[in-house]
Design an enzyme around this catalytic site. Structure first.
Site, PDB file in Angstrom:
ATOM      1  CB  CYS A 197      -7.662   0.527  -5.386  1.00 43.35           C
ATOM      2  SG  CYS A 197      -7.220  -0.686  -6.656  1.00 43.35           S
ATOM      3  CG  ASP A 250      -6.603  -5.147  -1.266  1.00 39.85           C
ATOM      4  OD1 ASP A 250      -7.204  -4.405  -2.069  1.00 39.85           O
ATOM      5  OD2 ASP A 250      -5.595  -4.779  -0.631  1.00 39.85           O
ATOM      6  CD  GLU A 260       0.005 -11.439  -5.002  1.00 39.18           C
ATOM      7  OE1 GLU A 260       0.329 -11.129  -6.163  1.00 39.18           O
ATOM      8  OE2 GLU A 260      -0.957 -10.915  -4.404  1.00 39.18           O
ATOM      9  CD  GLN A 271      -3.133  -0.636   0.147  1.00 42.08           C
ATOM     10  OE1 GLN A 271      -3.040   0.365  -0.544  1.00 42.08           O
ATOM     11  NE2 GLN A 271      -4.159  -1.464   0.067  1.00 42.08           N
TER      12      GLN A 271
END
Length: 809
Positions: free
Chosen positions: A732, A704, A586, A536
């Site tokens: 986002c 996320d 991930e 971030q």
């Protein structure tokens, strides 16, 4: 302006009235003259027919609820007759007759309480057209081309790279051309329109073309013919070409600065920025409710959260507010500076002044950009001075050639509470510099010498600054692609940083596997960050974001937490002390290595990280860690473990062993199954109790994803697994959150539709419409419902905002 989803309460039959509220003035017929209004806008009337069917079902549900209530409404809602009736518009009649709460035609239509008109009405379309016209008048009448682009296109067409002399006073840019066109298509179009010209150039992938005329008469005639001409449903715009020898004192100066391009809201007070972003998030929630209404299967009642959205002003769920950033200036810990030519043709390190697709080629220094730290700006200046005297050329985006491409500055801060912007800057303790180059066609010896000089320039520049700039690691990334966005496996080379010690020069060598990283802190945890790993950019505000996500997830010791798109593991690791186990997913191998290293650094043992695309393993992981928990405990698990290990490859199998530190993790008390090698799987010495799956009572997923949102396969896995009851979505890009939520929250169809295979080929289809289409093929399963949402301002001065939403079922 989108079709409003706000509706009014249906009035009981005994209390309905046609009399409008006394406080609202009747609308004169003269103001709605159809002849004076523009033609219908197809975008504003999207799916009008579908709205009617959904409204009918909503009316029936509302009517049933209201008829069972003893409460009588005697005053019409302020939204009475503020929207056009879709039935009446389509059929010229309506079963509700005069008692319909929607307007039967323009004459009955009333203005909404927020002083706007129904966007599908003629007055709404006229207001939208006027607003767009005003916006276009404010747009720049110049395109920030440099001669570099014109020369590049001219050289491409000539085949030999020859460059013709261009008279910019007789040149114009055509904006909004089809991006698939090339010069031949542009010349053909000009010939069909009867336009005389000297030369015409157009590159595929751009929406602009370049036309040069023989004389002023040709130019004037060409502008009169082409300006406003429609091409593929787009209106051409004629713009001047801004020469790179542009004089900053020129009276024509109206050029957007780097500050305007990167931080477009910087001119507003921070309070006004927050209000604007909160309003924007509210519009996204209205869009979700509106699209969910359209997506619901015919013949089924609308979900309760859709029916009650009108009580929240059209919002799909309650918007809890917006969390402000503790620091607003210099907050970014990662800045990517482009390398190119300025308006004056000078090699520059900074920010592009616009989109390459729109023909913007100029780069400006990051002067007065409030989101960039002073340290990052100083390193950009040091690098710019170096490349000005370098024998290697800056990257040419038109010819796809050159050497210097980009500078990335990453910063790591000390732990602690930041009381102000200046305090945040003084806490920067580590800095990583990554220079992106293209080594194609370069001499190896010359490159090695240049890199030595580069390292020396950065080291000397850092020492010469006051105070001295931190410099932890210097990395070079080799990338030859068209875009500066390099793949995760792009080659990296760590450069030795010369240091001064008592007047003598010494070289500090670094190791690519152990030293090409810096460290930052979130919630008093130390995180290791490699050159390309996601982290971030505003860690101080990210702490608040993760805290909210953890609170909403309702975590506990009996919780199994899936951290989807986990990056370096920040979310899962910061919440690990509140759950029984964390499974992180991930696709970036470097980020997974960082996540595992971070778990070791912080002594966290109840986390496991899987290196793969979430869409490839999500379904199998849910089965592996949830379905097995429902089996009888007495059943031997050795065979099941063998099968599951075949389904889910280990981290070591999917990444190079030097990038993964899983074997260094301390043993976990709650980790139920190690990803074992073949010898361990075949061993008969394993004790049954050590391979028994724990019985997690609470299963939660926190996602996320990147700006593109979740892959459809991930959405399907989350939606169809019955044990997953709570989902926290961090985004986002609220647009993709809305699209994903449509698929997660739309009730199942009785018979899932496989859909039209050619649906993706439809032009100009929005992501929300595509999500509605995909929802039709979702397997039968219980839908989620949006419970609440929160905006979090991770990006002050920009128009971007993080959004977190809780979904339950």
């Amino acid at each position: 302006m989108e079709t409003s989803s706000i509706e009014i309460n249906e009035l009981p039959l005994a209390t309905k009235t046609q009399t409008p509220p006394a406080s609202v003035e009747p609308i004169p017929m003269e103001t709605s003259s159809i002849d004076e209004l523009p033609s219908s806008d197809s975008n504003a009337t999207d799916n009008i027919e579908a709205v009617g069917e959904k409204r009918k079902r909503a009316d029936e549900d509302e009517k049933t609820n209201l008829e069972s209530s003893d409460t009588k409404i005697t005053t019409p809602s302020p939204w009475w007759k503020t929207s056009l009736c879709s039935y009446f518009r389509r059929e010229a009649s309506c079963s509700h007759g005069n008692e319909c709460k929607y307007a039967h035609g323009e004459a009955e239509l009333r203005m909404k309480p927020d002083n706007t008109w129904d966007p599908t009405s003629e007055r709404g379309k006229k207001a939208k057209a006027m607003k767009m016209s005003e916006h276009e008048e404010k747009e720049e009448d110049e395109v920030l081309f440099t001669e570099q682009m014109m020369e590049s296109i001219d050289g491409d067409e000539g085949g030999g790279g020859s460059v013709s002399v261009v008279d910019l006073s007789l040149s114009k840019c055509l904006v909004h051309l089809p991006n698939k066109w090339q010069s031949d298509e542009l010349k053909k179009f000009l010939g069909e329109q009867g336009v005389l010209y000297k030369s015409a150039k157009k590159r595929r992938g751009m929406i602009v073309g370049f036309v040069t005329f023989e004389n002023a008469e040709q130019l004037q005639s060409g502008v009169e013919i082409l300006d406003g001409k429609t091409v593929n449903s787009s209106n051409l715009k004629i713009a001047d070409v801004l020469p790179r020898t542009f004089d900053k004192n020129d009276a024509r100066k109206s050029v957007k600065s780097a500050r305007d391009a990167v931080t477009p809201l910087a001119y507003l007070s921070y309070a006004d920025q927050l209000e604007q972003k909160k309003t924007s998030i509210g519009q996204m929630l209205k869009k979700l409710a509106r699209n969910a209404r359209k997506a619901c299967p015919n013949g089924n009642s609308l979900p309760q959260w859709v029916l009650t959205s009108r009580d929240r002003g059209g919002l799909a769920c309650n918007l809890e507010g917006i969390i402000e950033s503790p620091i607003t200036n210099g907050y970014r810990n990662k800045c990517e500076f482009s390398v190119g030519l300025s308006l004056q043709g000078k090699p520059t390190v900074g920010f592009s002044l616009g989109s390459f697709c729109a023909g913007v080629t100029a780069v400006e220094e990051p002067v007065d950009c409030p989101n960039v730290s002073k340290i990052a700006s100083q390193y950009a200046s040091i690098f710019q001075k170096f490349i000005e005297n370098s024998k290697f050329q800056v990257w040419n985006r038109f010819q796809h050639s050159g050497f210097w491409r980009q500078l990335t500055v990453r910063e790591g801060r000390k732990p602690g509470v930041f009381s102000n912007d200046e305090d945040a800057i003084t806490r920067i303790a580590e800095v990583m510099l990554m220079v992106q180059v293209c080594l194609t066609g370069s001499d190896e010896a010359e490159v090695a010498t240049e890199f030595e000089e580069l390292a020396k320039a950065f080291a000397e520049g850092a020492r010469a600054s006051s105070p001295t700039l931190p410099l932890t690691v210097l990395v070079v990334q080799n990338h030859s692609g068209i875009s500066n966005v390099a793949p995760p496996d792009a080659p990296l080379q760590v450069l030795a940083i010369p240091i001064s010690d008592n007047g003598t020069d010494q070289e500090q060598t670094t190791n690519v596997l152990t030293e090409a990283r810096i460290h930052d802190h979130i919630n008093n945890l130390r995180f290791s960050i490699s050159p390309t790993a996601f982290f971030q950019v505003n860690t101080v505000t990210a702490e608040k974001l993760y805290s909210i996500a953890g609170d909403w997830a309702d975590l506990g010791p009996d919780t199994l937490l899936f951290d989807v798109c986990c990056g370096t593991g920040t979310i899962g690791l910061t919440l690990a002390h509140r759950v029984g186990m964390v499974i992180g997913i991930e696709m970036n191998a470097s980020a997974v290595a960082d996540a595992e290293r971070n778990a070791t650094i912080n002594g966290i043992s109840n986390c496991k990280f899987i290196c793969s695309k979430a869409e490839d393993v999500m379904s199998s992981l849910l089965k592996q860690y949830l379905d097995v928990t429902q089996m009888e405990e007495a059943k031997p698990l050795s065979n099941a473990n063998d099968d599951l290990n075949k389904q889910i490859p280990s981290t070591e199998e999917m990444t190079n062993s030097e990038h993964v530190a899983d074997q260094n993790l301390p043993p976990s008390n709650t980790q139920v199954e190690e990803l074992q090698d073949n010898e361990q799987k075949d061993s008969s010495s394993l004790e049954p109790e050590k391979t028994t799956k724990p019985q997690f009572k609470n299963v939660v997923a926190i996602v996320d994803p990147p700006r593109s949102g979740l892959h459809p396969a991930v959405i399907k896995a989350l939606r169809t697994h019955p044990r997953l009851k709570r989902l926290v979505y961090i985004s986002c890009n609220p647009e993709t959150l809305v699209a994903n939520a449509i698929e997660l929250c739309t009730p199942s169809f009785d018979e899932p539709d496989r859909g039209n295979k050619n649906y993706r080929g439809r032009k100009k289809i929005g992501i929300a419409a595509l999500a509605r289409h995909r929802a039709k093929s979702m397997p039968t399963s219980e839908a989620f419902r949006p419970v609440k949402a929160m905006a979090v301002d991770l990006f002050p001065h920009t128009d971007h905002c993080e959004m977190v939403m809780l979904l339950e079922r």
